[in-house]
Design a protein around this motif. Structure first.
Motif, PDB file in Angstrom:
ATOM      1  N   HIS A  54       1.460  -0.969   8.782  1.00 52.11           N
ATOM      2  CA  HIS A  54       2.235  -0.160   9.520  1.00 52.11           C
ATOM      3  C   HIS A  54       2.434   1.592   9.432  1.00 52.11           C
ATOM      4  CE1 HIS A  54       5.628  -2.838  10.836  1.00 52.11           C
ATOM      5  NE2 HIS A  54       5.314  -3.110   9.507  1.00 52.11           N
ATOM      6  N   ALA A  55       1.872   2.320   8.338  1.00 57.04           N
ATOM      7  CA  ALA A  55       1.882   3.394   7.565  1.00 57.04           C
ATOM      8  C   ALA A  55       0.577   3.546   8.933  1.00 57.04           C
ATOM      9  CB  ALA A  55       1.436   3.569   6.403  1.00 57.04           C
TER      10      ALA A  55
ATOM     11  N   HIS B 194      -3.423   6.135  12.724  1.00 55.56           N
ATOM     12  CA  HIS B 194      -4.437   5.983  11.635  1.00 55.56           C
ATOM     13  C   HIS B 194      -5.260   5.074  11.485  1.00 55.56           C
ATOM     14  CE1 HIS B 194      -2.166   8.973   9.589  1.00 55.56           C
ATOM     15  NE2 HIS B 194      -1.935   8.613   8.952  1.00 55.56           N
ATOM     16  N   VAL B 195      -7.105   5.282  11.316  1.00 51.41           N
ATOM     17  CA  VAL B 195      -8.061   4.334  11.326  1.00 51.41           C
ATOM     18  C   VAL B 195      -8.652   4.138   9.647  1.00 51.41           C
ATOM     19  CG1 VAL B 195     -10.789   4.507  12.357  1.00 51.41           C
ATOM     20  CG2 VAL B 195      -8.778   6.058  13.308  1.00 51.41           C
ATOM     21  N   THR B 196      -8.514   5.727   9.030  1.00 48.11           N
ATOM     22  CA  THR B 196      -8.734   4.637   8.098  1.00 48.11           C
ATOM     23  C   THR B 196      -7.755   4.768   6.270  1.00 48.11           C
ATOM     24  OG1 THR B 196      -9.877   7.069   7.192  1.00 48.11           O
ATOM     25  CG2 THR B 196     -11.037   5.730   8.266  1.00 48.11           C
ATOM     26  N   ALA B 197      -8.284   4.230   5.200  1.00 44.24           N
ATOM     27  CA  ALA B 197      -7.377   4.777   4.101  1.00 44.24           C
ATOM     28  C   ALA B 197      -6.892   6.321   3.711  1.00 44.24           C
ATOM     29  CB  ALA B 197      -7.719   3.528   2.961  1.00 44.24           C
ATOM     30  N   ALA B 198      -7.876   7.116   4.123  1.00 45.34           N
ATOM     31  CA  ALA B 198      -7.635   8.420   3.254  1.00 45.34           C
ATOM     32  C   ALA B 198      -7.504   9.310   4.471  1.00 45.34           C
ATOM     33  CB  ALA B 198      -9.587   8.686   3.790  1.00 45.34           C
ATOM     34  N   ASP B 199      -6.935   8.583   5.750  1.00 43.95           N
ATOM     35  CA  ASP B 199      -5.657   9.007   7.427  1.00 43.95           C
ATOM     36  C   ASP B 199      -4.950   8.538   6.830  1.00 43.95           C
ATOM     37  OD1 ASP B 199      -7.825   9.764   8.561  1.00 43.95           O
ATOM     38  OD2 ASP B 199      -7.833   8.431  10.143  1.00 43.95           O
ATOM     39  N   VAL B 200      -4.641   7.575   6.305  1.00 46.12           N
ATOM     40  CA  VAL B 200      -3.203   6.955   5.641  1.00 46.12           C
ATOM     41  C   VAL B 200      -2.749   8.642   4.522  1.00 46.12           C
ATOM     42  CG1 VAL B 200      -1.626   5.194   4.496  1.00 46.12           C
ATOM     43  CG2 VAL B 200      -3.348   4.891   6.127  1.00 46.12           C
ATOM     44  N   VAL B 201      -3.950   8.605   3.273  1.00 41.75           N
ATOM     45  CA  VAL B 201      -3.033   9.505   2.112  1.00 41.75           C
ATOM     46  C   VAL B 201      -3.583  11.055   2.673  1.00 41.75           C
ATOM     47  CG1 VAL B 201      -4.960   9.989   0.135  1.00 41.75           C
ATOM     48  CG2 VAL B 201      -4.675   8.025   0.874  1.00 41.75           C
TER      49      VAL B 201
ATOM     50  N   ALA C  10      -4.003   6.295  -5.205  1.00 36.89           N
ATOM     51  CA  ALA C  10      -3.464   7.322  -4.423  1.00 36.89           C
ATOM     52  C   ALA C  10      -3.185   6.561  -2.814  1.00 36.89           C
ATOM     53  CB  ALA C  10      -5.011   8.138  -3.876  1.00 36.89           C
ATOM     54  N   VAL C  11      -3.651   5.470  -2.611  1.00 37.03           N
ATOM     55  CA  VAL C  11      -3.918   4.048  -1.665  1.00 37.03           C
ATOM     56  C   VAL C  11      -2.548   3.201  -1.073  1.00 37.03           C
ATOM     57  CG1 VAL C  11      -4.225   2.785  -0.118  1.00 37.03           C
ATOM     58  CG2 VAL C  11      -6.170   3.965  -0.554  1.00 37.03           C
ATOM     59  N   VAL C  12      -2.676   2.443  -3.061  1.00 40.57           N
ATOM     60  CA  VAL C  12      -0.965   1.985  -2.372  1.00 40.57           C
ATOM     61  C   VAL C  12       0.486   2.892  -3.429  1.00 40.57           C
ATOM     62  CG1 VAL C  12      -0.019  -0.744  -3.632  1.00 40.57           C
ATOM     63  CG2 VAL C  12      -2.305  -0.089  -2.468  1.00 40.57           C
ATOM     64  N   PHE C  13       0.628   3.373  -3.425  1.00 35.59           N
ATOM     65  CA  PHE C  13       1.826   3.941  -4.064  1.00 35.59           C
ATOM     66  C   PHE C  13       2.614   4.277  -4.284  1.00 35.59           C
ATOM     67  CE2 PHE C  13      -0.401   4.383  -9.410  1.00 35.59           C
ATOM     68  CZ  PHE C  13      -0.527   3.227  -9.375  1.00 35.59           C
ATOM     69  N   GLY C  14       2.294   5.485  -2.951  1.00 36.32           N
ATOM     70  CA  GLY C  14       2.641   6.236  -2.090  1.00 36.32           C
ATOM     71  C   GLY C  14       3.897   4.269  -0.595  1.00 36.32           C
ATOM     72  N   LEU C  15       3.171   4.071  -0.965  1.00 38.53           N
ATOM     73  CA  LEU C  15       3.702   2.774   0.460  1.00 38.53           C
ATOM     74  C   LEU C  15       4.680   2.045  -0.607  1.00 38.53           C
ATOM     75  CD1 LEU C  15       0.733   0.925   1.046  1.00 38.53           C
ATOM     76  CD2 LEU C  15       1.133   2.460   3.003  1.00 38.53           C
TER      77      LEU C  15
END
Length: 494
Positions: free
Chosen positions: A107-108, A114-121, A415-420
């Motif tokens: 969803h994020a 976003h294309v990558t996990a770093a984009d999401v972060v 960094a990738v998961v906690f903010g969700l």
């Protein structure tokens, strides 16, 4: 395996390899967007974000259960016995994690393109430093993983009686060309054939091999006798000292599995969050397959297979017990099983480089078509790097780095998961935790001889745990301390 080319097996192998090559080039027309075909990173690197349940099931399964899995899991079971089965609880634990976390991550990514996990972060924390750290970790953790696919392919090419590096190089040149042309659609389409072939091979093997050897009673008895003679930490059941490392290795591996760029690429390419939830329900079918594959390690003892390198066990078993045409089919399935994940891994690494290195630091005004062009070129460079890596460095080095890769990629989890789920941590705290986790995990692994577990001595007792999980606990502890020192809860920018 004796240096003589098995022409029947080779002919079958070449036929199926040629089939998937044609499919790979044709894939550029399959499921393509209505406009700007292949000219947008969403199209080339994520297949237009339009993969439904079945395509996603084959794609994620194809890049998660790799050629090296088919080779390495039975090899580990052959070497140590029950401890090698840690992959089974690991692939059971991973899917509840996928069910809970990945729809939110999708969803994020979908909402903001976003294309990558770093984009999401970066989208959540607006921190280029944290984005760079996550992207860098993803690229470094992926490179040895691609090289391991080459090792899996090398093993089966050698089993055909072919020597030299030219066949391996040719296979990856073909892979590079059709990935450049079709992007993620190529491995997604080929995954259908690869998985069907692997299922056929494994089902035939687990039915016919015991029949040829006298049944599963003989298989387990032969393996048990071999482990008893070998002694040490081997056996059909876990030793008491192995239970904790077995459990933590399974848990840590499950948490790390979908942090890798290649598995996240399959997630981001899904059409909807519901597609991901359905896959979390259906993908455990691969766990059943993995358990059957692992049993090949025990069957090798009943077949009196002796090899200099444990990775040769599965090809040697097929060469000993099956006609040449079926061995060729099995080896083709394993080799094609290297192409699918290697393609997705190179695409995932290329997406990271393009979105999180090239765009922010080299060309902030790059167009979507420009992003796709850069990603295509980088995907070629990544594959070339993996080939050079495996040709000029010892195999053990690739294996060692892959073990470190698991420790590294797990440090991106906070960094990738906690903010969700909650916004307590800020980017500086997460970056500090990541840095300490990477440094601490690498140091522990190096001190232990690049082993995946570390032994803690507490109050006269010793506890052996997965190094990556231990580093993650340190990572989180540091992040908590830094955040408390920063004044508590992070106030996210609107």
């Amino acid at each position: 395996m004796n240096g003589q080319i098995n022409w029947t097996a080779l002919s079958v192998f070449v036929f199926f390899f040629a089939l998937v090559t044609v499919m790979g080039f044709w894939a550029s027309r399959w499921q393509s967007g209505k406009s700007n075909k292949g000219q947008h990173l969403d199209e080339w690197g994520l297949g237009g974000r339009n993969f439904g349940t079945w395509i996603t099931w084959f794609l994620v399964g194809g890049d998660f259960y790799t050629a090296y899995t088919v080779i390495a899991v039975p090899a580990l079971v052959y070497a140590v016995g029950a401890y090698g089965f840690f992959a089974l609880p690991y692939t059971i634990l991973v899917y509840p994690i996928v069910f809970v976390i990945m729809p939110k991550l999708w969803h994020a990514a979908h909402k903001a393109g976003h294309v990558t996990a770093a984009d999401v972060v970066y989208g959540r924390y607006s921190s280029r430093k944290l984005e760079f750290a996550i992207a860098l970790t993803g690229v470094f953790a992926t490179m040895p993983y691609i090289s391991l696919q080459l090792i899996g392919m090398e093993v089966v090419i050698k089993a055909l009686g072919i020597t030299g590096e030219l066949p391996l190089l040719a296979a990856f040149v073909i892979l590079a060309l059709y990935t450049y042309s079709a992007g993620l659609r190529a491995p997604a389409l080929i995954a259908f054939v690869k998985d069907l072939m692997i299922y056929i091979v494994v089902i035939v093997a687990v039915v016919l091999v015991p029949l040829k050897l006298g049944g599963y009673g003989v298989v387990f008895a032969s393996a048990g006798d071999a482990f008893a003679a070998k002694g040490g930490a081997t056996g059909l059941t876990l030793k008491s000292a192995q239970i904790l490392p077995f459990a933590t290795l399974a848990l840590g591996s499950a948490m790390a599995a979908f942090m890798y760029p290649h598995t996240l690429t399959g997630i981001f390419a899904a059409k909807s969050a519901d597609t991901i939830r359905k896959n979390a329900v259906f993908l455990p079918a691969y766990t059943v397959l993995l358990g059957l594959i692992a049993l090949l390690g025990y069957m090798a003892y009943a077949a009196h297979i002796k090899v200099d390198n444990n990775n040769d066990v599965v090809p040697a078993l097929f060469n000993a017990l099956f006609p040449s045409w079926f061995s060729g089919f099995a080896f083709a399935a394993i080799a094609i099983g290297a192409l699918v994940p290697a393609a997705v891994m190179s695409i995932g690494a290329a997406n990271l480089f393009t979105r999180n290195f090239w765009k922010p630091y080299v060309n902030p005004n790059v167009t979507p078509a420009g992003e796709a062009k850069v990603a295509k070129i980088v995907s070629l460079a990544v594959k070339l790097g993996a080939v050079v890596f495996i040709l000029f460095l010892p195999t053990k080095f690739a294996l060692d780095l892959q073990l470190l890769g698991g420790v590294w990629i797990l440090q991106t989890f906070p960094a990738v998961v906690f903010g969700l789920f909650f916004g307590w941590f800020g980017p500086n705290a997460l970056l500090a935790g990541w840095a300490v986790g990477i440094a601490g995990g690498s140091w522990l692994a190096y001190a232990d001889g690049i082993k995946p577990v570390h032994t803690l001595h507490l109050g006269g007792d010793s506890y052996t745990v997965y190094t990556g999980l231990l580093a993650l606990l340190i990572n989180i502890a540091v992040a908590v301390i830094i955040q408390l020192l920063s004044g508590g809860r992070y106030k996210q920018q609107p």
